[in-house]
Design an enzyme around this catalytic site. Structure first.
Site, PDB file in Angstrom:
ATOM      1  N   SER A  99       0.895  -1.045  -0.027  1.00  0.00           N
ATOM      2  CA  SER A  99       0.171   0.106   0.143  1.00  0.00           C
ATOM      3  C   SER A  99       0.856   1.212  -0.071  1.00  0.00           C
ATOM      4  O   SER A  99       0.076   2.385  -0.189  1.00  0.00           O
ATOM      5  CB  SER A  99      -1.001   0.047   1.229  1.00  0.00           C
ATOM      6  N   LYS A 155       0.296   3.776  -2.703  1.00  0.00           N
ATOM      7  CA  LYS A 155      -0.771   4.597  -2.669  1.00  0.00           C
ATOM      8  C   LYS A 155      -0.318   6.250  -2.514  1.00  0.00           C
ATOM      9  O   LYS A 155      -1.182   7.082  -2.648  1.00  0.00           O
ATOM     10  CB  LYS A 155      -1.961   4.334  -1.374  1.00  0.00           C
ATOM     11  N   SER A 210      -5.675   2.942   4.780  1.00  0.00           N
ATOM     12  CA  SER A 210      -5.089   2.619   3.706  1.00  0.00           C
ATOM     13  C   SER A 210      -6.467   1.808   2.955  1.00  0.00           C
ATOM     14  O   SER A 210      -6.277   0.712   2.400  1.00  0.00           O
ATOM     15  CB  SER A 210      -4.124   1.379   4.045  1.00  0.00           C
TER      16      SER A 210
END
Length: 324
Positions: free
Chosen positions: A99, A102, A154
């Protein structure tokens, strides 16, 4: 007499040209536009022709500090202001980053949308699974609300919603992500989705070097990003377009290591434990990346301790939680 007059005119014209040139330079570099392909990044490197427009990590030594033995497959710790690499371990190894990608999703959303723009949650976004901010199909959220959902818990649902709202489809958004990495001069990054989730049979990778450059770039250029990424908890009230969202930041060390302000953790079974961290103490600012770690909190703590000690700064952090 004529020669003196002629010389005076030449001098006047010269100074007029200088004044106009300086004014144009200041105007053309005075602000960061959300639609600019490469907003200005401020740093020690003043080469305006650099693809990242000022800042790349600069490896000055490959000597491994005594006693620093990380399980992470790759790591880098960089002086935020100068780009000096204080520590690195396989910084150019192409690895899954979960993640932490991101951060690029947030960057593209900030460059192409306004914080007040609203986006409708699609069936795909609402049902993507794993980490989620808890959206429901048909809800409408602002870009700012979605960025909180992206960076704090997240949320994969927030990632897909931002992608679709920015580029029409997630695939089109991913193409923009890859192009943006190239625009920043990065050569060892390949995105396949906006969330960082593993996909069977497809490689998605970056490097500690590339990721720290993306993270520093985003942190430097967007105060909104800094505010969101450093928020520990936020309650987004319900309104006529969506329910309420109670969001907590999962960024490790944010509340346990002095001076840490963010940025983003990540985990998948393929990537293992990953972490991007920004911290400041004693007038020094550091930004680091750990990929493929068995203990991202403990090892980032070691990196930061070493980095600040490198500059003669001792950080006290009693009771530090070293869980992953």
């Amino acid at each position: 007499m004529i020669s003196f007059i002629y010389m005076g005119r030449l001098i006047a014209v010269f100074f007029l040209v200088v004044i106009v040139a300086v004014g144009y330079f200041k105007f053309s570099h005075s602000s960061v536009s959300l639609t600019s392909p490469i907003p200005k990044v401020y740093g020690a490197n003043t080469d305006l022709n650099s693809p990242a427009n000022n800042w790349f990590p600069k490896i000055v030594s490959t000597k491994v500090p005594y006693g620093l033995n990380l399980s992470a497959k790759s790591a880098i710790l960089v002086n935020y202001d100068t780009g000096e690499v204080v520590y690195s371990k396989s910084p150019n190894a192409q690895l899954a980053a979960a993640s932490t990608i991101k951060i690029m999703t947030a960057l593209l959303a900030l460059e192409n949308k306004n914080l007040t723009d609203t986006i409708t949650v699609s069936p795909k976004a609402a049902t993507i699974g794993d980490d989620s901010m808890g959206t429901t199909e048909g809800e409408k959220l602002t870009v700012k609300e979605l960025l909180y959902g992206l960076m704090l818990p997240s949320g994969n649902d927030a990632a897909v919603t931002l992608a679709e709202g920015t580029a029409g489809t997630e695939d089109a958004f991913v193409a923009k992500m890859n192009q943006r990495a190239k625009d920043l001069g990065l050569k060892d990054t390949l995105f396949i989705n906006a969330s960082g989730l593993d996909v069977d049979g497809q490689d998605q990778f970056t490097t500690a070097y590339d990721l720290v450059t993306i993270a520093r770039y985003t942190w430097e250029n967007y105060p909104e990003f800094r505010n969101i990424a450093s928020t520990d908890h936020i309650l987004i009230d319900a309104n006529v377009t969506h329910k309420s969202f109670d969001l907590y930041n999962e960024t490790n060390l944010l509340t346990t290591y002095p001076g840490v302000k963010g940025i983003k953790p990540g985990f998948t079974w393929n990537a293992n434990w990953c972490l991007v961290t920004y911290a400041e103490n004693g007038g020094k600012r550091l930004i680091g990346v750990i990929l493929g770690s068995e203990d991202r909190r403990g090892e980032m703590k070691e990196l930061l301790d070493y980095g600040f000690a490198y500059y003669g700064i001792r950080v006290s952090h009693p009771g530090l939680d070293l869980q992953k």
